[in-house]
Design an enzyme around this catalytic site. Sequence first.
Site, PDB file in Angstrom:
ATOM      1  N   GLU A 151     -10.205 -29.498  -1.142  1.00  0.00           N
ATOM      2  CA  GLU A 151     -10.311 -29.595   0.314  1.00  0.00           C
ATOM      3  C   GLU A 151     -11.556 -30.743   0.655  1.00  0.00           C
ATOM      4  O   GLU A 151     -12.541 -30.261   1.238  1.00  0.00           O
ATOM      5  CB  GLU A 151     -10.604 -28.351   1.163  1.00  0.00           C
ATOM      6  CG  GLU A 151      -9.567 -27.485   0.949  1.00  0.00           C
ATOM      7  CD  GLU A 151      -9.896 -26.040   1.499  1.00  0.00           C
ATOM      8  OE1 GLU A 151     -10.661 -25.764   2.002  1.00  0.00           O
ATOM      9  OE2 GLU A 151      -8.999 -25.203   1.106  1.00  0.00           O
ATOM     10  N   ASN A 193      -6.526 -31.109  -4.029  1.00  0.00           N
ATOM     11  CA  ASN A 193      -5.515 -30.016  -3.306  1.00  0.00           C
ATOM     12  C   ASN A 193      -6.373 -29.925  -1.691  1.00  0.00           C
ATOM     13  O   ASN A 193      -7.571 -29.727  -1.565  1.00  0.00           O
ATOM     14  CB  ASN A 193      -6.122 -28.740  -3.955  1.00  0.00           C
ATOM     15  CG  ASN A 193      -5.246 -27.623  -3.398  1.00  0.00           C
ATOM     16  OD1 ASN A 193      -3.889 -27.845  -3.119  1.00  0.00           O
ATOM     17  ND2 ASN A 193      -5.677 -26.462  -3.266  1.00  0.00           N
ATOM     18  N   HIS A 229      -0.566 -23.719   4.108  1.00  0.00           N
ATOM     19  CA  HIS A 229      -0.729 -22.330   4.688  1.00  0.00           C
ATOM     20  C   HIS A 229      -0.161 -22.592   6.218  1.00  0.00           C
ATOM     21  O   HIS A 229      -0.758 -23.102   6.971  1.00  0.00           O
ATOM     22  CB  HIS A 229      -2.141 -22.276   4.642  1.00  0.00           C
ATOM     23  CG  HIS A 229      -2.761 -21.796   3.263  1.00  0.00           C
ATOM     24  ND1 HIS A 229      -2.410 -20.693   2.689  1.00  0.00           N
ATOM     25  CD2 HIS A 229      -3.722 -22.447   2.685  1.00  0.00           C
ATOM     26  CE1 HIS A 229      -3.004 -20.611   1.467  1.00  0.00           C
ATOM     27  NE2 HIS A 229      -4.111 -21.579   1.472  1.00  0.00           N
ATOM     28  N   GLU A 257      -0.196 -23.514  -2.190  1.00  0.00           N
ATOM     29  CA  GLU A 257      -0.695 -22.302  -1.724  1.00  0.00           C
ATOM     30  C   GLU A 257       0.211 -21.840  -0.445  1.00  0.00           C
ATOM     31  O   GLU A 257      -0.178 -21.369   0.368  1.00  0.00           O
ATOM     32  CB  GLU A 257      -2.131 -22.758  -1.238  1.00  0.00           C
ATOM     33  CG  GLU A 257      -3.153 -22.970  -2.211  1.00  0.00           C
ATOM     34  CD  GLU A 257      -4.662 -23.122  -1.850  1.00  0.00           C
ATOM     35  OE1 GLU A 257      -4.828 -22.454  -0.719  1.00  0.00           O
ATOM     36  OE2 GLU A 257      -5.564 -23.706  -2.473  1.00  0.00           O
ATOM     37  N   ASP A 259       2.242 -19.986   1.920  1.00  0.00           N
ATOM     38  CA  ASP A 259       2.411 -18.832   2.766  1.00  0.00           C
ATOM     39  C   ASP A 259       3.009 -18.901   4.269  1.00  0.00           C
ATOM     40  O   ASP A 259       2.365 -20.241   4.914  1.00  0.00           O
ATOM     41  CB  ASP A 259       1.221 -17.636   2.881  1.00  0.00           C
ATOM     42  CG  ASP A 259      -0.130 -18.213   3.224  1.00  0.00           C
ATOM     43  OD1 ASP A 259      -1.203 -17.818   2.443  1.00  0.00           O
ATOM     44  OD2 ASP A 259      -0.014 -19.162   3.826  1.00  0.00           O
TER      45      ASP A 259
HETATM   46  O1  G3I Z   1     -15.764 -10.532  -5.217  1.00  0.00           O
HETATM   47  C1  G3I Z   1     -15.869  -9.633  -4.053  1.00  0.00           C
HETATM   48  C2  G3I Z   1     -15.947  -8.346  -4.488  1.00  0.00           C
HETATM   49  O2  G3I Z   1     -17.084  -8.201  -5.425  1.00  0.00           O
HETATM   50  C3  G3I Z   1     -16.367  -7.314  -3.067  1.00  0.00           C
HETATM   51  O3  G3I Z   1     -16.213  -6.339  -3.448  1.00  0.00           O
HETATM   52  C4  G3I Z   1     -15.313  -7.808  -2.281  1.00  0.00           C
HETATM   53  C5  G3I Z   1     -15.673  -7.188  -0.679  1.00  0.00           C
HETATM   54  O4  G3I Z   1     -14.646  -7.731   0.305  1.00  0.00           O
HETATM   55  O5  G3I Z   1     -15.220  -9.318  -1.843  1.00  0.00           O
HETATM   56  C6  G3I Z   1     -14.854 -10.014  -3.035  1.00  0.00           C
HETATM   57  O6  G3I Z   1     -14.763 -11.327  -2.567  1.00  0.00           O
HETATM   58  C7  G3I Z   1     -13.750 -11.610  -1.809  1.00  0.00           C
HETATM   59  C8  G3I Z   1     -12.937 -12.842  -2.790  1.00  0.00           C
HETATM   60  O7  G3I Z   1     -11.984 -13.348  -2.068  1.00  0.00           O
HETATM   61  C9  G3I Z   1     -12.518 -12.098  -3.696  1.00  0.00           C
HETATM   62  O8  G3I Z   1     -11.313 -10.998  -3.471  1.00  0.00           O
HETATM   63  C10 G3I Z   1     -14.306 -12.623  -0.650  1.00  0.00           C
HETATM   64  O9  G3I Z   1     -15.076 -11.541   0.151  1.00  0.00           O
HETATM   65  C11 G3I Z   1     -13.276 -13.241  -0.094  1.00  0.00           C
HETATM   66  O10 G3I Z   1     -13.841 -14.008   1.185  1.00  0.00           O
HETATM   67  C12 G3I Z   1     -12.523 -14.028  -0.992  1.00  0.00           C
HETATM   68  O11 G3I Z   1     -11.378 -14.727  -0.167  1.00  0.00           O
HETATM   69  C13 G3I Z   1     -10.701 -15.800  -0.872  1.00  0.00           C
HETATM   70  C14 G3I Z   1     -10.811 -17.038   0.051  1.00  0.00           C
HETATM   71  O12 G3I Z   1     -10.289 -18.122  -0.495  1.00  0.00           O
HETATM   72  C15 G3I Z   1     -12.255 -17.474   0.042  1.00  0.00           C
HETATM   73  O13 G3I Z   1     -12.508 -18.595   0.858  1.00  0.00           O
HETATM   74  C16 G3I Z   1      -9.132 -15.527  -0.877  1.00  0.00           C
HETATM   75  O14 G3I Z   1      -8.941 -14.312  -1.490  1.00  0.00           O
HETATM   76  C17 G3I Z   1      -8.395 -16.465  -1.415  1.00  0.00           C
HETATM   77  O15 G3I Z   1      -7.074 -16.465  -1.321  1.00  0.00           O
HETATM   78  C18 G3I Z   1      -8.802 -17.653  -0.568  1.00  0.00           C
HETATM   79  O16 G3I Z   1      -8.295 -18.836  -1.345  1.00  0.00           O
HETATM   80  C19 G3I Z   1      -8.244 -20.224  -0.957  1.00  0.00           C
HETATM   81  C20 G3I Z   1      -7.952 -21.265  -1.813  1.00  0.00           C
HETATM   82  O17 G3I Z   1      -8.803 -20.966  -3.237  1.00  0.00           O
HETATM   83  C21 G3I Z   1      -8.426 -22.667  -1.417  1.00  0.00           C
HETATM   84  N1  G3I Z   1      -7.420 -23.039  -0.255  1.00  0.00           N
HETATM   85  C22 G3I Z   1      -7.596 -21.983   0.904  1.00  0.00           C
HETATM   86  C23 G3I Z   1      -7.337 -20.467   0.355  1.00  0.00           C
HETATM   87  C24 G3I Z   1      -7.687 -19.757   1.447  1.00  0.00           C
HETATM   88  O18 G3I Z   1      -8.966 -19.733   2.100  1.00  0.00           O
END
Ligand code: G3I
Length: 384
Positions: A151, A193, A229, A257, A259
């Site tokens: 990004e 990406n 997305h 990615e 969905d």
């Molecule tokens: O790791 C912590 C955990 O310790 C804690 O207990 C929990 C509480 O909610 O949060 C966990 O972190 C989360 C993390 O995902 C792992 O699950 C974050 O809050 C959450 O914000 C994070 O979201 C991820 C997001 O990127 C962050 O921007 C999504 O799962 C993931 O699917 C998403 O993926 C991104 C790609 O990498 C890049 N393209 C966009 C895509 C969507 O944003």
Amino acid sequence: MGAAVLTVTATLLLALPDRAPVGELPALARSHGIGLGVAVAVDPLARDGGYQDVVTSNYTSVTAENTMKWEYVQPERDEFDWSGPDAVVDFARRHGLGVRGHTLLWHNQQPPWLSEGTWTGTELREVMREHTDALLGRYRGRITTWDVINEPLVDDGPRLRDNLWHRVLGEDYIAEALRMAHEADPGARLYINEFGIEGAGPKADALHTLVTDLLDRGVPLHGIGFQGHFVHGSVPEDLTEQMRRYSDLGLDVTVSELDVRIPEPAGQEQLEEQAREYRRVVQACLDVPRCVNVTVWGVSDQHSWIPEWFPGYTAALPFDGSYRPKPALAGMAQALERRRTGTRPGRTTPRTPPGHRTRLKNSKGPGIREPRPASAERPATPPP
Ligand code: G3I
């Protein structure tokens, strides 16, 4: 042809199979030489049999949804946690799945020591080199494609994002990062990406300009990830053309990615339309030379990032929250079955588009892939 007959024809064409092709997609994808991937999370991959079955029965590659991001890999300076990445790579190896590396430089999910640090250019380059060498070096030969730059453009426009790397190193951070990655693993295929490039617009054009400049300068870049997305009803009509802009440059492309989020409640009619959207995306990949992989961004609707990030939207993936296949799985299968016998457009044309000048002194330079003979265009075992 009367309207009634047209309607019937259209309906038959669009009618989705009434059975779920669970377990059939890997062979179908491989018959076209493309990968079909899924984003995975460490915990359910280790513990949940239903989750594991969906992954191993329906996909040929995995992407670590989070565990290979900087905040998890190097939570403190010089302290690396390989437990999550190793778990994903080991699972993939046990089940004969490819792994797509995600991601090196991104503006999100950085550890505080990095995001809150005050860096000189020299110091930040050193940090980038250390992280890149560690991550790509550890998985050399096991992860052969990496999202090096994630990004780089602002969400909704044609400008470079104001991220840490850009602020400290200037806009050439992208070239520097790609060169570092190429030095860390010369055999890896390096990607940029991005989202918001799946249809025509200033952002899509800005990335194409950026990429063309990188290739002109011989920067090692091998592919573009179209994140995909999508909002239900908004899959761009020109996705194929947008992807083709890069295959025409000699780059691989992926839908990285995928969905398709549906406004709640998602009824049968919406799910069947979603299936047609999934079918159209896989079709677009099959229609673009050098589209090598379609990856969906999550194993099931209960593991999707969508509800947390887009309240009011749901049901974005091919499996529901109980690991039951939805019509979207049949939609992807239908695209793959349709093309099973036909040859893919562009498979016999040379990869170098007419008038395409070799941008490098030595056309074997890393930035431009030598056009591969059509027969090799789709390797027997598709890249992840
Ligand atoms: O790791 C912590 C955990 O310790 C804690 O207990 C929990 C509480 O909610 O949060 C966990 O972190 C989360 C993390 O995902 C792992 O699950 C974050 O809050 C959450 O914000 C994070 O979201 C991820 C997001 O990127 C962050 O921007 C999504 O799962 C993931 O699917 C998403 O993926 C991104 C790609 O990498 C890049 N393209 C966009 C895509 C969507 O944003």
